[in-house]
Motif scaffolding. Structure first.
Motif: not given
Length: 333
Positions: A15-35
């Motif tokens: 929500p910090e980057l939501t604008t009048a025109r658009a909203e942002l969502w994140l899919k974080n594949d950075g967390l795909s593995h614990p190692v």
């Protein structure tokens, strides 16, 4: 024993980057593995399974000196008891790139320095051994791309569960084409209405052709070949953030990195800084066709690909900078 991947990778609103025109969502594949996370985990797991299925004696691949692909492939190859070798080409020096190479070597990667990328075909012929399973740069063959297409099945379940709305745009870095092409194939296969934007980190039409070719291969292999004709309208490319070239920082990428840091998201200057800079630009400009059609904000999903796990544990026992061969050190320009 190496633990399994952590799927599904999380999705959340930004929500910090939501604008009048658009909203942002994140899919974080950075967390795909614990190692060691990142989008390459999806590919590497499948590629090593394929190598074992074929009875390979060694995995041979290619990549830039700070390749996340080579690090991830080395991790999974070691866990499977397979030797892993790679022809490694130059890239701009950063601490992150250097640490990535050191970690890969610490995991057993037999890194062969190749100063001139134009010599790669000849060097490959010289390096090939009987029993090698050859993995292209970025893990971007049909096996690797299909793993990324299957990640869209994961996203579709998250949409169905109400964790994230169906996006209008999915933004992803575009290098070797496997992740971008696989996600595009997955979107079409699942019947999602969104578009995919591949943000190029190298110039030219090569990455675009590769991503479309891999998407078609995945669709054909999984019984959805007729959907390939939709790729020209559903898969787009942003070439505005390549900057001085592969691995080179850009002003927009530096700004994106500062903004992401405020959200607790780490970027690298080679891939994710450029992709996130493109995402910010899309949020700012919106989509002029969407409000008239739907009466709502544009929904943008940024698919984060950089590992969110620390490298430090993988550097235990890895060679120090000064212990790398001169040939490898000289790859960092």
């Amino acid at each position: 024993m190496l633990p399994g991947p952590s799927y599904p990778t999380p999705v959340r609103a930004v929500p910090e980057l939501t604008t009048a025109r658009a909203e942002l969502w994140l899919k974080n594949d950075g967390l795909s593995h614990p190692v060691y996370g990142g989008n390459k985990v999806r590919k590497a797991q499948r590629l090593i399974d394929e190598a074992l299925f074929r009875g390979a004696r060694r995995v041979l691949s290619f990549g830039a000196a700070g390749s996340h692909h080579l690090l991830t492939l080395s991790l999974f190859a070691r866990a499977a008891g397979l030797p892993c070798a790679a022809l490694v080409i130059p890239q701009p020096r950063t601490d992150h790139a250097l640490q990535t190479l050191r970690a890969a070597i610490g995991l057993g990667l037999d890194a062969r320095a190749l100063r001139y990328p134009a010599l790669l075909p000849l060097a490959t012929l010289r390096e090939l051994r009987r029993g090698d399973y050859v993995v292209p740069p970025g893990g971007s063959n049909t096996v690797g791309a299909q793993a990324c297409a299957d990640a869209v099945d994961e996203l579709a379940l998250q949409i169905a569960s109400g964790l994230v709305p169906e996006p209008d745009w999915i933004v992803v870095p575009l290098g070797s084409g496997g992740t971008c092409g696989g996600i595009a194939a997955g979107v079409l296969r699942r019947g999602l209405g969104c578009h995919v934007l591949g943000v190029q980190v190298v110039s030219g039409v090569g990455p675009q052709l590769a991503s479309k070719w891999l998407a078609r291969k995945v669709l054909r292999k999984t019984g959805f070949a007729p959907l390939s004709k939709q790729l020209n309208t559903r898969l787009s490319f942003d070439t505005a953030h390549v900057g001085p070239g592969y691995g080179r920082a850009t002003e927009a990428g530096a700004r994106a990195t500062r903004i992401a840091a405020e959200l607790g998201l780490e970027l690298d200057q080679t891939y994710t800084a450029k992709a996130f800079a493109s995402t910010l630009a899309l949020l700012d400009r919106g989509d002029p066709d969407l409000p008239a059609a739907h009466g709502r904000r544009l929904r943008v999903l940024y698919w984060h690909t950089l590992a969110a796990t620390p490298l430090e544990p993988l550097l235990e026992g890895a060679p120090r900078d000064d212990e790398l061969s001169r040939q490898l050190r000289e790859l960092f320009l």
